[in-house]
Design an enzyme around this catalytic site. Structure first.
Site, short mmCIF file in Angstrom:
data_model
loop_
_atom_site.label_atom_id
_atom_site.label_comp_id
_atom_site.label_asym_id
_atom_site.label_seq_id
_atom_site.Cartn_x
_atom_site.Cartn_y
_atom_site.Cartn_z
N HIS A 36 0.86 -1.19 0.00
CA HIS A 36 0.00 0.00 0.00
C HIS A 36 0.89 1.24 0.00
O HIS A 36 2.13 1.12 -0.12
CB HIS A 36 -0.94 -0.03 1.21
CG HIS A 36 -0.26 -0.29 2.52
ND1 HIS A 36 0.68 0.56 3.06
CD2 HIS A 36 -0.35 -1.33 3.40
CE1 HIS A 36 1.11 0.09 4.21
NE2 HIS A 36 0.52 -1.07 4.43
N HIS A 39 4.09 1.22 2.22
CA HIS A 39 5.23 0.51 1.63
C HIS A 39 5.85 1.34 0.50
O HIS A 39 7.07 1.41 0.35
CB HIS A 39 4.79 -0.83 1.05
CG HIS A 39 4.21 -1.80 2.04
ND1 HIS A 39 2.87 -2.11 2.06
CD2 HIS A 39 4.79 -2.53 3.03
CE1 HIS A 39 2.65 -3.00 3.02
NE2 HIS A 39 3.78 -3.27 3.64
N LYS A 151 5.42 3.01 11.92
CA LYS A 151 4.13 2.46 12.40
C LYS A 151 4.39 1.28 13.34
O LYS A 151 3.72 1.08 14.33
CB LYS A 151 3.26 2.00 11.24
CG LYS A 151 1.89 1.55 11.74
CD LYS A 151 1.05 0.98 10.64
CE LYS A 151 1.39 -0.43 10.37
NZ LYS A 151 0.50 -1.40 10.98
N VAL A 178 2.46 6.48 7.12
CA VAL A 178 1.54 7.03 6.12
C VAL A 178 0.11 6.71 6.57
O VAL A 178 -0.17 5.56 6.96
CB VAL A 178 1.81 6.45 4.72
CG1 VAL A 178 0.82 6.98 3.70
CG2 VAL A 178 3.25 6.76 4.29
N ARG A 189 -3.71 -5.08 6.71
CA ARG A 189 -4.87 -5.72 7.34
C ARG A 189 -6.14 -4.87 7.26
O ARG A 189 -7.21 -5.36 7.57
CB ARG A 189 -4.55 -6.06 8.80
CG ARG A 189 -3.51 -7.19 8.93
CD ARG A 189 -3.27 -7.58 10.37
NE ARG A 189 -2.39 -8.72 10.50
CZ ARG A 189 -1.06 -8.66 10.62
NH1 ARG A 189 -0.47 -7.48 10.59
NH2 ARG A 189 -0.34 -9.75 10.74
P1 AMP Z 1 4.74 -5.33 6.51
O1 AMP Z 1 4.55 -5.65 5.06
O2 AMP Z 1 3.47 -5.06 7.25
O3 AMP Z 1 5.65 -6.32 7.19
O4 AMP Z 1 5.51 -3.95 6.56
C1 AMP Z 1 6.72 -3.76 5.86
C2 AMP Z 1 7.29 -2.42 6.23
O5 AMP Z 1 6.37 -1.40 5.90
C3 AMP Z 1 7.57 -2.30 7.73
O6 AMP Z 1 8.81 -1.63 7.92
C4 AMP Z 1 6.40 -1.47 8.20
O7 AMP Z 1 6.69 -0.72 9.37
C5 AMP Z 1 6.19 -0.56 7.01
N1 AMP Z 1 4.84 0.00 7.02
C6 AMP Z 1 3.67 -0.66 7.15
N2 AMP Z 1 2.63 0.19 7.19
C7 AMP Z 1 3.17 1.45 7.07
C8 AMP Z 1 2.61 2.76 7.04
N3 AMP Z 1 1.31 2.98 7.13
N4 AMP Z 1 3.46 3.80 6.91
C9 AMP Z 1 4.81 3.60 6.82
N5 AMP Z 1 5.39 2.38 6.84
C10 AMP Z 1 4.58 1.32 6.96
#
Ligand code: AMP
Length: 294
Positions: A36, A39, A151, A178, A189
């Site tokens: 999203h 990322h 986050k 973000v 999620r």
């Molecule tokens: P995930 O795919 O959930 O494991 O997240 C991968 C990376 O994206 C991690 O470093 C998260 O902290 C970051 N991330 C997830 N959501 C956000 C967001 N809303 N804003 C900034 N970074 C994010």
């Protein structure tokens, strides 16, 4: 721009090796996919700060404390690849579980202390799964810089600590959260929320913001602030897992009176459940400087 795509560790090494030999910096963004705008911000930040940008997409079974959450986690490689390319990635590494964990692993990476509270307490084994996979990914990618979202503040602190304790020659770059226009932090999620849950979901950000504003306006007691701010979470369908202040470095809970003119910020952080969906978020709270009486 097109990005190289590989599902193998060797493929990632073959792509990155010549860049490393040529002295180029490698920026790395580890993700679990279902990408999203949060990322995307990480990838764009990596693009701006590195010569070569590698993104990993791996739904890491080791970090899921609930089988149903792992099974339901969105997998959408073609759409994710388009986001990676558009945001400027050079390499997308999307291994299978068999590629990452062939046979029974006997080595795990565990950070102690920082994992005692909050998500560490409510999701046993979660952070051990995160640090183990991130250490493996660091070994595969060999990045110069690694980009993580604020986050997941506790995760960021834990991965930073692991990097320091294990002497990985990698600079960690935190990226601000973000959000949707109503404050809800973007998360893979969020798509699981029903229309009603989605309407209620920004209450977590509102509660954190209330805590932030009370601290800024000179509140003197953590417990009173938490109590006042948690009012936002008192809604039908919301189950609060935790909502508290932590030391942003140690992730120890902070309660009770606040020292006047404290220099050290507090981290307000929360985890709530809406039906089957768990959401987390946080806000750093800095104290208002009182004019000195001297
Ligand atoms: P995930 O795919 O959930 O494991 O997240 C991968 C990376 O994206 C991690 O470093 C998260 O902290 C970051 N991330 C997830 N959501 C956000 C967001 N809303 N804003 C900034 N970074 C994010």
């Amino acid at each position: 721009m097109s990005a190289a795509f590989t599902g193998t560790i060797q493929g990632a090494r073959d792509f990155l090796g010549p860049h490393r030999t040529a002295g180029r910096t490698i920026g790395f963004v580890p993700t679990m996919g279902a990408l999203h705008a949060g990322h995307r911000r990480l990838i764009e930040t990596a693009r701006a700060q590195s010569d070569v940008v590698a993104v990993s997409i791996f739904v890491n079974p080791l970090q899921f404390d609930r089988a149903a959450d792992f099974e339901r986690y969105a997998r959408q490689i073609p759409a994710d690849l388009a986001v990676c390319e558009d945001a400027g990635a050079d390499l997308v590494f999307a291994p299978s579980a068999a590629e990452m964990y062939p046979g029974q692993a006997q080595t795990f990476v565990e950070v102690i202390g920082l994992t005692d509270h909050f998500c560490g307490a409510s999701r046993p084994g979660h952070f051990r799964g995160v640090t183990t996979v991130v250490a493996k990914l660091f070994g595969i990618i060999g990045p110069t810089l690694a980009f993580f979202g604020e986050k997941d503040a506790q995760q960021l602190a834990i991965v930073k600590r692991m990097t320091r304790d294990l002497n990985f020659p990698i600079t960690m770059v935190p990226v601000p959260t973000v959000r949707e226009p109503d404050g809800l932090a973007l998360s893979s999620r969020n798509v699981r929320l029903t229309a009603e849950e989605r309407r209620v979901a920004p209450c977590l950000y509102r509660a954190l913001t209330r805590a932030h504003d009370l601290i800024q306006s000179g509140a003197v007691d953590c417990d009173e602030v938490i109590q006042a701010a948690a009012f936002e979470l008192d809604r039908p369908g919301v189950r609060v897992e935790y909502f508290a202040f932590a030391d942003p470095e140690t992730f120890e809970p902070v309660a009770g009176p606040i020292a006047p003119n404290s220099e050290k910020p507090l981290l307000a952080l929360g985890a709530i459940w809406l039906g089957e969906t768990r959401l987390i978020d946080n806000r750093l709270c800095r104290f208002r400087k009182l004019p000195s009486s001297a």
